[in-house]
Design a protein around this motif. Structure first.
Motif, short mmCIF file in Angstrom:
data_model
loop_
_atom_site.label_atom_id
_atom_site.label_comp_id
_atom_site.label_asym_id
_atom_site.label_seq_id
_atom_site.Cartn_x
_atom_site.Cartn_y
_atom_site.Cartn_z
N SER A 104 8.75 8.44 1.22
CA SER A 104 7.45 7.86 1.59
C SER A 104 6.91 7.04 0.43
O SER A 104 7.41 7.15 -0.70
CB SER A 104 6.45 8.96 1.95
OG SER A 104 6.19 9.75 0.79
N THR A 105 5.89 6.25 0.68
CA THR A 105 5.27 5.47 -0.40
C THR A 105 4.79 6.40 -1.51
O THR A 105 5.01 6.14 -2.69
CB THR A 105 4.09 4.65 0.16
OG1 THR A 105 4.56 3.88 1.27
CG2 THR A 105 3.51 3.72 -0.88
N SER A 106 4.15 7.50 -1.12
CA SER A 106 3.61 8.42 -2.13
C SER A 106 4.73 8.95 -3.03
O SER A 106 4.59 8.99 -4.25
CB SER A 106 2.91 9.61 -1.45
OG SER A 106 1.86 9.16 -0.62
N PHE A 133 -5.98 2.78 -3.44
CA PHE A 133 -5.74 3.73 -2.36
C PHE A 133 -5.63 5.15 -2.94
O PHE A 133 -4.92 5.35 -3.92
CB PHE A 133 -4.45 3.35 -1.63
CG PHE A 133 -4.25 4.06 -0.33
CD1 PHE A 133 -4.81 3.57 0.83
CD2 PHE A 133 -3.49 5.22 -0.27
CE1 PHE A 133 -4.63 4.22 2.04
CE2 PHE A 133 -3.30 5.88 0.94
CZ PHE A 133 -3.87 5.39 2.10
N THR A 135 -4.02 7.93 -2.44
CA THR A 135 -2.76 8.61 -2.77
C THR A 135 -2.19 8.08 -4.08
O THR A 135 -1.63 8.84 -4.87
CB THR A 135 -1.73 8.51 -1.61
OG1 THR A 135 -0.79 9.60 -1.74
CG2 THR A 135 -0.95 7.21 -1.59
N ASP A 136 -2.38 6.81 -4.36
CA ASP A 136 -1.87 6.24 -5.61
C ASP A 136 -2.54 6.94 -6.81
O ASP A 136 -1.87 7.28 -7.79
CB ASP A 136 -2.12 4.73 -5.66
CG ASP A 136 -1.44 3.98 -4.51
OD1 ASP A 136 -1.56 4.44 -3.35
OD2 ASP A 136 -0.79 2.96 -4.75
N SER A 175 -2.39 -1.76 -6.44
CA SER A 175 -2.04 -2.24 -5.10
C SER A 175 -2.21 -3.75 -5.10
O SER A 175 -3.23 -4.27 -5.57
CB SER A 175 -2.96 -1.61 -4.05
OG SER A 175 -2.71 -0.23 -3.98
N TYR A 179 -6.67 -1.92 -0.03
CA TYR A 179 -6.69 -1.50 1.37
C TYR A 179 -8.08 -1.59 1.98
O TYR A 179 -8.22 -1.71 3.20
CB TYR A 179 -6.18 -0.05 1.51
CG TYR A 179 -7.19 1.01 1.10
CD1 TYR A 179 -7.54 1.20 -0.23
CD2 TYR A 179 -7.81 1.80 2.06
CE1 TYR A 179 -8.45 2.15 -0.59
CE2 TYR A 179 -8.74 2.76 1.70
CZ TYR A 179 -9.05 2.94 0.37
OH TYR A 179 -9.97 3.88 0.02
N ASP A 204 2.01 -1.59 -5.69
CA ASP A 204 2.08 -1.01 -4.35
C ASP A 204 1.88 -2.15 -3.34
O ASP A 204 0.81 -2.77 -3.30
CB ASP A 204 1.00 0.07 -4.20
CG ASP A 204 1.10 0.81 -2.88
OD1 ASP A 204 1.60 0.23 -1.90
OD2 ASP A 204 0.66 1.98 -2.83
N ALA A 206 1.89 -1.95 -0.02
CA ALA A 206 1.61 -1.45 1.33
C ALA A 206 0.93 -2.50 2.20
O ALA A 206 1.22 -2.61 3.39
CB ALA A 206 0.76 -0.18 1.26
N HIS A 207 0.01 -3.28 1.62
CA HIS A 207 -0.73 -4.27 2.40
C HIS A 207 -0.31 -5.70 2.11
O HIS A 207 -1.02 -6.64 2.44
CB HIS A 207 -2.24 -4.08 2.21
CG HIS A 207 -2.74 -2.84 2.87
ND1 HIS A 207 -3.10 -2.81 4.20
CD2 HIS A 207 -2.89 -1.58 2.41
CE1 HIS A 207 -3.47 -1.58 4.53
NE2 HIS A 207 -3.35 -0.82 3.46
N TYR A 229 5.61 1.38 7.84
CA TYR A 229 4.96 1.49 9.16
C TYR A 229 3.77 0.56 9.36
O TYR A 229 3.16 0.57 10.42
CB TYR A 229 4.54 2.95 9.45
CG TYR A 229 3.71 3.62 8.37
CD1 TYR A 229 2.35 3.37 8.25
CD2 TYR A 229 4.30 4.50 7.47
CE1 TYR A 229 1.60 3.97 7.27
CE2 TYR A 229 3.55 5.11 6.47
CZ TYR A 229 2.20 4.85 6.38
OH TYR A 229 1.47 5.44 5.40
N LYS A 230 3.43 -0.23 8.35
CA LYS A 230 2.29 -1.15 8.49
C LYS A 230 2.84 -2.51 8.95
O LYS A 230 3.26 -2.65 10.09
CB LYS A 230 1.52 -1.22 7.18
CG LYS A 230 0.82 0.11 6.88
CD LYS A 230 0.19 0.18 5.52
CE LYS A 230 -0.48 1.55 5.33
NZ LYS A 230 -0.76 1.85 3.92
C1 PLP Z 1 -0.83 3.13 3.54
C2 PLP Z 1 -0.76 3.25 2.05
C3 PLP Z 1 -0.03 4.27 1.45
C4 PLP Z 1 0.60 5.32 2.31
O1 PLP Z 1 1.36 6.26 1.62
P1 PLP Z 1 2.20 7.30 2.46
O2 PLP Z 1 2.97 8.02 1.44
O3 PLP Z 1 3.02 6.53 3.45
O4 PLP Z 1 1.25 8.18 3.21
C5 PLP Z 1 0.06 4.28 0.07
N1 PLP Z 1 -0.56 3.33 -0.69
C6 PLP Z 1 -1.27 2.33 -0.13
C7 PLP Z 1 -1.92 1.30 -0.97
C8 PLP Z 1 -1.41 2.28 1.26
O5 PLP Z 1 -2.14 1.31 1.83
#
Ligand code: PLP
Length: 419
Positions: A104-106, A133, A135-136, A175, A179, A204, A206-207, A229-230
């Motif tokens: 996963s991204t995380s 974000f 999780t980062d 990022s 987000y 990152d 993701a976006h 998944y985005k």
């Molecule tokens: C969506 C998103 C994530 C998602 O992390 P997951 O491990 O897939 O849950 C991480 N970082 C950013 C910047 C996001 O927008």
């Protein structure tokens, strides 16, 4: 702001000559809703159900264990992280052999941040954006704790990043597109600023992957991760990806030394020896069904011209924002996304004190966006399956929800677990 249509007729005219219009039929877009949430969960590519059915029936059902290998009978599941990574690489401006699809991204963030910190012994600071974000930031915090609190997180506002870089900084963790605000960072400029202080960069995407042209190699980025998944339309919980610049591959130490990152996984040796290059960042067995779904999404994205896509995306976000600003200045929305095209990702966001019920009322009208706490309405633009007229109509609905106070009904005030 980008040139944009100012009437619904002009939108229809643009749709009629849209070079990306043929992509819409390649997605199973449900006929009703106007979907402005592809930045959170991309739509289903039309080819995915049949591809998954084939993988399940033929590759798994009939092929069984033989399917791991590439043979006359075998589709080569074991090479999926490399195969998908090499297909994705051109979409994000990277060379073959630098991108792998896994985890996963995380988790990829954890692996690359740990590996990057180990490349800068004696440096104690991780710089990031205060509203990166979560999780980062959580991953960085947890990793710092695991490493015995030798590192500190230096969290600053988006405008203060360059000023926060000094000789203590090991890694700049950012990022590419925020987000919540949709603000796009200048990857090349910030990477150069980090390098000038001896720091490494971890981006990152993701976006931004699949949302706009990304040039990892040209920007001299050290490391990157991103989401399947985005904008890549890989399906809910799709695997993510990671990137390691060629110059770091030989010396990088993988913090999760799993057998798929071993030089000879099927020699079953008792001790670890890293695979050459980026493959050492792999950990365990790839999720084959999820990888198969993601491959369809990546194949589609790889066909699209990212510059056409960017042009359409900016035109859509400019159209949305301009209508709110010029026709509906009375409805109480405050734009928080940058007005400057060069600084805006593929979304526009507005603050409103009743963001949650407003979005629920809008969804009830068939326009799907989302809300980010505490008070932000977020609208994402995915040019492969959206039309200009849909964007035009979405703004009309939003304005009506606000002007008629449609949000002020009890059913729109209930919160869900996922927002
Ligand atoms: C969506 C998103 C994530 C998602 O992390 P997951 O491990 O897939 O849950 C991480 N970082 C950013 C910047 C996001 O927008």
């Amino acid at each position: 702001m980008s040139h944009h249509p100012t009437t619904r007729e002009a939108c229809a005219a643009l749709d009629a000559t849209d070079p990306l219009a043929s992509f819409r039929a390649r997605f199973s877009v449900p006929p009703g809703p106007i979907y402005l949430d592809g930045n959170s969960l991309g739509v289903l590519p039309a080819a995915t159900p049949a591809r998954l059915a084939q993988v399940i029936a033929e590759e798994w059902g009939a092929g069984l264990i033989r399917s791991w290998n590439s043979t006359s009978r075998g589709p080569g599941w074991v090479d999926l992280p490399q195969r998908l990574g090499d297909k994705l690489a051109p979409v994000i401006g990277a060379a073959a052999g630098t991108v792998r699809v896994c985890d996963s991204t995380s988790i990829n963030l954890f692996k690359l941040l740990a590996a990057a910190l180990a490349q800068r012994p004696g440096r104690t600071v991780i710089v990031s954006e205060a509203d990166n974000f979560p999780t980062d930031l959580y991953i960085a915090e947890g990793l710092a704790a695991l490493l015995g609190q030798q590192h500190v997180l230096r969290l600053v506002a988006a405008d203060d990043i360059e000023a926060a870089l000094d000789e203590e900084v090991a890694v700049l963790l950012l990022s590419h597109v925020n987000y919540r605000t949709g603000r796009l960072h200048d990857m090349a400029a910030l990477t150069a600023a980090a390098h000038a202080k001896g720091a490494l960069t971890l981006w990152d995407l993701a976006h931004s992957a699949g949302a706009l042209p990304v040039q990892l190699a040209e920007a001299r980025a050290d490391f990157a991760v991103g989401c399947g998944y985005k904008y890549l339309n890989g399906g809910p919980g799709a695997p993510a990806f990671l990137y390691v610049a060629p110059s770091h591959q030989a010396q990088l130490a993988a913090p999760l030394s799993g057998w798929f990152g071993h030089a000879r996984p099927f020699a079953f040796e008792p001790s670890y020896a890293p695979a050459p290059g980026v493959d050492r960042l792999l950990v365990g067995t790839p999720p084959v069904l999820s990888m198969a779904a993601l491959e369809v999404g990546i194949d589609l994205m790889a066909e699209a011209d990212m510059y056409q896509l960017r042009q359409k995306s900016l035109c859509m976000s400019a159209l949305f924002a301009a209508r709110i600003e010029h026709e509906f200045a009375d409805v109480g929305l405050r734009q928080i996304s940058p007005r400057d095209d060069a600084r805006r990702g593929s979304q526009v966001c507005f603050a409103h004190p009743q963001a949650w019920p407003v979005m629920q009322a809008l969804i009830a009208r068939g326009v799907v966006g989302d809300v980010r706490a505490p008070d932000i309405l977020r609208f994402g633009f995915t040019p492969l399956y959206l039309s200009y007229t849909q964007v035009w109509d979405a703004v009309t609905h939003l304005a009506e929800v606000l002007r008629n106070r449609e949000w002020d009904a009890p059913e729109f005030h209930q919160k869900n677990k996922v927002t």
